[in-house]
Design a protein around this motif. Structure first.
Motif, PDB file in Angstrom:
ATOM      1  N   VAL A 161      66.185  32.832  35.356  1.00 28.28           N
ATOM      2  CA  VAL A 161      66.574  33.622  34.186  1.00 28.28           C
ATOM      3  C   VAL A 161      68.045  34.004  34.326  1.00 28.28           C
ATOM      4  O   VAL A 161      68.827  33.425  35.334  1.00 28.28           O
ATOM      5  N   SER A 162      68.808  34.727  33.425  1.00 25.73           N
ATOM      6  CA  SER A 162      69.970  35.179  33.571  1.00 25.73           C
ATOM      7  C   SER A 162      70.070  36.675  33.835  1.00 25.73           C
ATOM      8  O   SER A 162      69.136  37.405  33.728  1.00 25.73           O
ATOM      9  N   ASN A 163      71.395  37.122  34.523  1.00 30.85           N
ATOM     10  CA  ASN A 163      71.582  38.367  34.864  1.00 30.85           C
ATOM     11  C   ASN A 163      71.791  39.382  33.823  1.00 30.85           C
ATOM     12  O   ASN A 163      71.537  40.545  33.947  1.00 30.85           O
ATOM     13  N   GLU A 164      71.905  38.872  32.553  1.00 28.11           N
ATOM     14  CA  GLU A 164      71.825  39.468  31.286  1.00 28.11           C
ATOM     15  C   GLU A 164      70.974  38.890  30.408  1.00 28.11           C
ATOM     16  O   GLU A 164      71.323  37.588  30.346  1.00 28.11           O
ATOM     17  N   MET A 165      69.929  39.553  29.925  1.00 34.19           N
ATOM     18  CA  MET A 165      69.152  38.635  29.118  1.00 34.19           C
ATOM     19  C   MET A 165      68.192  39.723  27.740  1.00 34.19           C
ATOM     20  O   MET A 165      68.774  40.987  27.898  1.00 34.19           O
ATOM     21  N   SER A 166      67.336  39.264  27.152  1.00 33.53           N
ATOM     22  CA  SER A 166      66.612  40.131  26.496  1.00 33.53           C
ATOM     23  C   SER A 166      65.090  39.788  26.539  1.00 33.53           C
ATOM     24  O   SER A 166      64.836  38.675  26.863  1.00 33.53           O
ATOM     25  N   VAL A 167      64.204  40.990  26.241  1.00 33.12           N
ATOM     26  CA  VAL A 167      62.978  40.452  26.018  1.00 33.12           C
ATOM     27  C   VAL A 167      62.461  41.230  24.722  1.00 33.12           C
ATOM     28  O   VAL A 167      62.793  42.518  24.683  1.00 33.12           O
ATOM     29  N   THR A 168      61.890  40.667  23.939  1.00 31.07           N
ATOM     30  CA  THR A 168      61.755  41.095  22.417  1.00 31.07           C
ATOM     31  C   THR A 168      60.379  41.056  22.004  1.00 31.07           C
ATOM     32  O   THR A 168      59.655  40.177  22.416  1.00 31.07           O
ATOM     33  N   PHE A 169      59.868  41.671  20.983  1.00 29.84           N
ATOM     34  CA  PHE A 169      58.483  41.629  20.368  1.00 29.84           C
ATOM     35  C   PHE A 169      58.710  40.595  19.353  1.00 29.84           C
ATOM     36  O   PHE A 169      59.360  40.511  18.469  1.00 29.84           O
ATOM     37  N   LEU A 170      57.713  39.512  19.230  1.00 28.67           N
ATOM     38  CA  LEU A 170      57.383  38.999  18.331  1.00 28.67           C
ATOM     39  C   LEU A 170      56.373  39.605  17.166  1.00 28.67           C
ATOM     40  O   LEU A 170      55.878  40.745  17.645  1.00 28.67           O
ATOM     41  N   GLU A 171      56.492  39.407  15.983  1.00 30.64           N
ATOM     42  CA  GLU A 171      55.475  40.009  14.908  1.00 30.64           C
ATOM     43  C   GLU A 171      54.195  39.968  15.356  1.00 30.64           C
ATOM     44  O   GLU A 171      53.422  40.954  15.043  1.00 30.64           O
ATOM     45  N   TYR A 174      83.244  28.155  30.689  1.00 28.30           N
ATOM     46  CA  TYR A 174      81.771  28.146  31.112  1.00 28.30           C
ATOM     47  C   TYR A 174      81.198  29.256  30.017  1.00 28.30           C
ATOM     48  O   TYR A 174      81.827  30.222  29.873  1.00 28.30           O
ATOM     49  N   THR A 175      79.845  29.150  30.052  1.00 25.47           N
ATOM     50  CA  THR A 175      78.994  30.044  29.369  1.00 25.47           C
ATOM     51  C   THR A 175      77.908  30.722  29.655  1.00 25.47           C
ATOM     52  O   THR A 175      77.421  29.945  30.953  1.00 25.47           O
ATOM     53  N   TYR A 176      77.545  31.947  29.646  1.00 31.34           N
ATOM     54  CA  TYR A 176      76.644  32.681  30.635  1.00 31.34           C
ATOM     55  C   TYR A 176      75.810  34.063  29.634  1.00 31.34           C
ATOM     56  O   TYR A 176      76.553  34.324  28.747  1.00 31.34           O
ATOM     57  N   ASN A 177      74.831  34.136  30.113  1.00 30.13           N
ATOM     58  CA  ASN A 177      73.891  35.591  29.778  1.00 30.13           C
ATOM     59  C   ASN A 177      73.739  35.559  28.349  1.00 30.13           C
ATOM     60  O   ASN A 177      74.178  36.461  27.669  1.00 30.13           O
ATOM     61  N   ALA A 178      72.758  34.619  27.752  1.00 28.90           N
ATOM     62  CA  ALA A 178      72.520  34.719  26.507  1.00 28.90           C
ATOM     63  C   ALA A 178      71.427  35.712  26.207  1.00 28.90           C
ATOM     64  O   ALA A 178      70.674  36.061  27.282  1.00 28.90           O
ATOM     65  N   LYS A 179      71.301  36.404  25.149  1.00 28.57           N
ATOM     66  CA  LYS A 179      70.294  37.541  24.848  1.00 28.57           C
ATOM     67  C   LYS A 179      70.113  37.515  23.319  1.00 28.57           C
ATOM     68  O   LYS A 179      71.125  37.029  22.496  1.00 28.57           O
ATOM     69  N   ALA A 180      69.042  38.088  22.798  1.00 30.31           N
ATOM     70  CA  ALA A 180      68.697  38.106  21.391  1.00 30.31           C
ATOM     71  C   ALA A 180      69.059  39.628  20.900  1.00 30.31           C
ATOM     72  O   ALA A 180      69.072  40.620  21.523  1.00 30.31           O
ATOM     73  N   HIS A 181      69.297  39.476  19.591  1.00 33.25           N
ATOM     74  CA  HIS A 181      69.553  40.713  18.831  1.00 33.25           C
ATOM     75  C   HIS A 181      68.667  40.925  17.582  1.00 33.25           C
ATOM     76  O   HIS A 181      68.979  40.683  16.509  1.00 33.25           O
ATOM     77  N   PRO A 182      67.326  41.528  17.719  1.00 33.44           N
ATOM     78  CA  PRO A 182      66.366  41.172  16.810  1.00 33.44           C
ATOM     79  C   PRO A 182      66.501  41.967  15.609  1.00 33.44           C
ATOM     80  O   PRO A 182      66.324  41.441  14.487  1.00 33.44           O
ATOM     81  N   ILE A 190      71.069  35.294  18.427  1.00 34.35           N
ATOM     82  CA  ILE A 190      71.190  35.333  19.736  1.00 34.35           C
ATOM     83  C   ILE A 190      72.561  35.104  20.182  1.00 34.35           C
ATOM     84  O   ILE A 190      73.431  34.282  19.589  1.00 34.35           O
ATOM     85  N   SER A 191      73.277  35.730  21.283  1.00 34.95           N
ATOM     86  CA  SER A 191      74.456  35.849  21.547  1.00 34.95           C
ATOM     87  C   SER A 191      74.761  35.184  23.031  1.00 34.95           C
ATOM     88  O   SER A 191      73.604  35.188  23.751  1.00 34.95           O
ATOM     89  N   TYR A 192      75.866  34.623  23.159  1.00 35.12           N
ATOM     90  CA  TYR A 192      76.250  34.195  24.591  1.00 35.12           C
ATOM     91  C   TYR A 192      77.684  34.097  24.942  1.00 35.12           C
ATOM     92  O   TYR A 192      78.388  34.351  23.829  1.00 35.12           O
ATOM     93  N   ASN A 193      78.021  34.374  26.296  1.00 35.07           N
ATOM     94  CA  ASN A 193      79.501  34.682  26.402  1.00 35.07           C
ATOM     95  C   ASN A 193      80.257  33.515  26.760  1.00 35.07           C
ATOM     96  O   ASN A 193      79.616  32.521  27.366  1.00 35.07           O
ATOM     97  N   VAL A 194      81.375  33.423  26.636  1.00 39.55           N
ATOM     98  CA  VAL A 194      82.473  32.345  27.125  1.00 39.55           C
ATOM     99  C   VAL A 194      83.493  32.837  27.656  1.00 39.55           C
ATOM    100  O   VAL A 194      84.198  33.965  27.460  1.00 39.55           O
ATOM    101  N   ASN A 195      83.725  31.997  28.859  1.00 32.26           N
ATOM    102  CA  ASN A 195      84.704  32.467  29.683  1.00 32.26           C
ATOM    103  C   ASN A 195      85.450  31.436  30.343  1.00 32.26           C
ATOM    104  O   ASN A 195      85.143  30.252  29.932  1.00 32.26           O
ATOM    105  N   SER A 196      86.286  31.499  31.173  1.00 25.77           N
ATOM    106  CA  SER A 196      87.277  30.501  31.738  1.00 25.77           C
ATOM    107  C   SER A 196      87.403  30.479  33.446  1.00 25.77           C
ATOM    108  O   SER A 196      87.505  31.765  33.705  1.00 25.77           O
ATOM    109  N   PHE A 197      87.090  29.353  33.939  1.00 22.01           N
ATOM    110  CA  PHE A 197      87.501  29.441  35.543  1.00 22.01           C
ATOM    111  C   PHE A 197      88.741  29.768  35.830  1.00 22.01           C
ATOM    112  O   PHE A 197      89.003  30.249  36.930  1.00 22.01           O
ATOM    113  N   ASP A 198      89.509  29.325  34.917  1.00 21.38           N
ATOM    114  CA  ASP A 198      91.111  29.744  35.200  1.00 21.38           C
ATOM    115  C   ASP A 198      91.494  30.945  34.150  1.00 21.38           C
ATOM    116  O   ASP A 198      92.352  30.610  33.345  1.00 21.38           O
TER     117      ASP A 198
END
Length: 359
Positions: free
Chosen positions: A254-264, A312-320, A330-338
């Motif tokens: 999994v990722s260091n930031e994420m989400s756990v959400t309820f389904l209906e 590179y991209t990282y740490n996807a999570k949901a916003h129910p 769902i969001s995810y982050n974008v960054n650069s090695f440089d």
């Protein structure tokens, strides 16, 4: 698929220019698909760029600060309805909104922010998990997390949050009996009446990550006892155990930031980025907050890594609560090695991107 309207909401040219992290909470505490009603959404970010952009060029005098917050009015991606806030230092320059001030904090430490919890049973206090970070020059990564704090924002408080409280917690273990580092607060699932849970049991489930295999762990505590860490219990695979070192892996990678959400239907859905920073966004359904979880399913491949830049991209999570019925934002982050080179010429790259999936 990518959601261009949400993507564009975070494209700014003055003041707050981008950040990573990005957790969200409706200020009625109901994280449920279908919208927020009239509630504002509170957003919080970790490393943040503040400055000015002219002709797609970042102007001199920009600052990187370690956390910031925002407020979104309504549940649609309207750039005119979002406001950003950060702190100021003693000479008025941009600074982080929250600085470590607990007993365990050391000079030079700073906070990156984890998930949060709106506690209806404790006077609508909004809690944020905060990772205490220390600079470590010379390593592959020039930082290291050294603790987990809890930030308590009183009911109705607004920036600069002068009356907030900070607590040290036992939710960080540098090494869990040879199993690797343990960090809790990566995701929070409130299974309470106030949070609108489908089958509430009164517990708040707080998820953690352990070791290089990115194992997902879970603890729980009654909402009214949230600040009493003696009452926290850790799922050991069979029962709730007082010993954090006995926590069992629910799944891994999994990722260091994420989400756990309820389904209906009362099941839960874990949303994360494979191995934290692989280009693959995953979801994994569980029968209960402790599982068992079905095999992980790939839902999206982030396109930013396939351009000619060093992103590179990282740490996807949901916003129910920002999602329409039958969908998940769902969001995810974008960054650069440089980073310090690329931010000057691609100053809007450092921000979250959004996708929308059908449930």
């Amino acid at each position: 698929m990518a959601d261009q309207k949400w993507d564009k909401m975070l494209v700014r040219t003055s003041g707050w220019l981008g950040g990573d992290g990005l957790y969200s909470m409706p200020l009625n505490g109901v994280r449920r698909t279908g919208g927020t009603g009239k509630a504002e959404t509170f957003l919080w970010f970790s490393d943040t760029i503040v400055g000015e952009i002219e002709e797609d060029s970042l102007q001199p005098g920009w600052e990187m600060i370690h956390n910031s917050v925002g407020y979104l009015r309504g549940n649609s991606p309207d750039p005119s309805k979002i406001d950003f806030h950060w702190g100021k230092d003693e000479i008025g320059k941009p600074a982080a909104m929250f600085h470590p001030n607990t007993a365990q904090a050391q000079p030079g430490d700073y906070y990156w922010l984890g998930d949060g919890f709106f506690n209806h049973r404790r006077d609508s206090t909004l809690y944020l998990f905060a990772y205490r970070i220390k600079k470590m020059p010379g390593g592959v990564y020039p930082f290291e997390d050294v603790g987990v704090s809890l930030i308590a924002l009183p009911k109705g408080s607004r920036p600069p949050f002068k009356n907030h409280r900070q607590l040290d917690t036992p939710l960080f273990q540098k090494d869990s009996q040879g199993k690797g580092k343990v960090v809790f607060g990566v995701a929070v699932l409130a299974n309470t009446i106030g949070a609108g849970a489908p089958k509430p049991d009164g517990y708040v489930y707080v998820y953690g990550v352990r070791g290089i295999g990115k194992e997902l762990l879970v603890a729980r505590v009654k909402d009214e006892a949230f600040e009493d860490f003696s009452q926290w219990r850790y799922w050991d695979g069979n029962s709730w155990n007082i010993d954090i070192h006995q926590a069992a892996a629910l799944t891994n990678r999994v990722s260091n930031e994420m989400s756990v959400t309820f389904l209906e239907d009362g099941r839960v859905l874990a949303t994360y980025q494979l191995d934290t920073d692989a280009p693959t966004v995953m979801v994994q359904a569980g029968q209960t907050p402790v599982g068992p979880f079905q095999p992980a399913k790939k839902i999206f491949e982030t396109p930013e890594i396939y351009n000619d830049l060093d992103f590179y991209t990282y740490n996807a999570k949901a916003h129910p609560h920002l999602s329409k019925p039958g969908e998940l934002l769902i969001s995810y982050n974008v960054n650069s090695f440089d980073f310090f080179k690329d931010i000057l010429v691609h100053p809007n790259h450092y921000r979250s991107r959004f996708i929308k999936v059908k449930l």
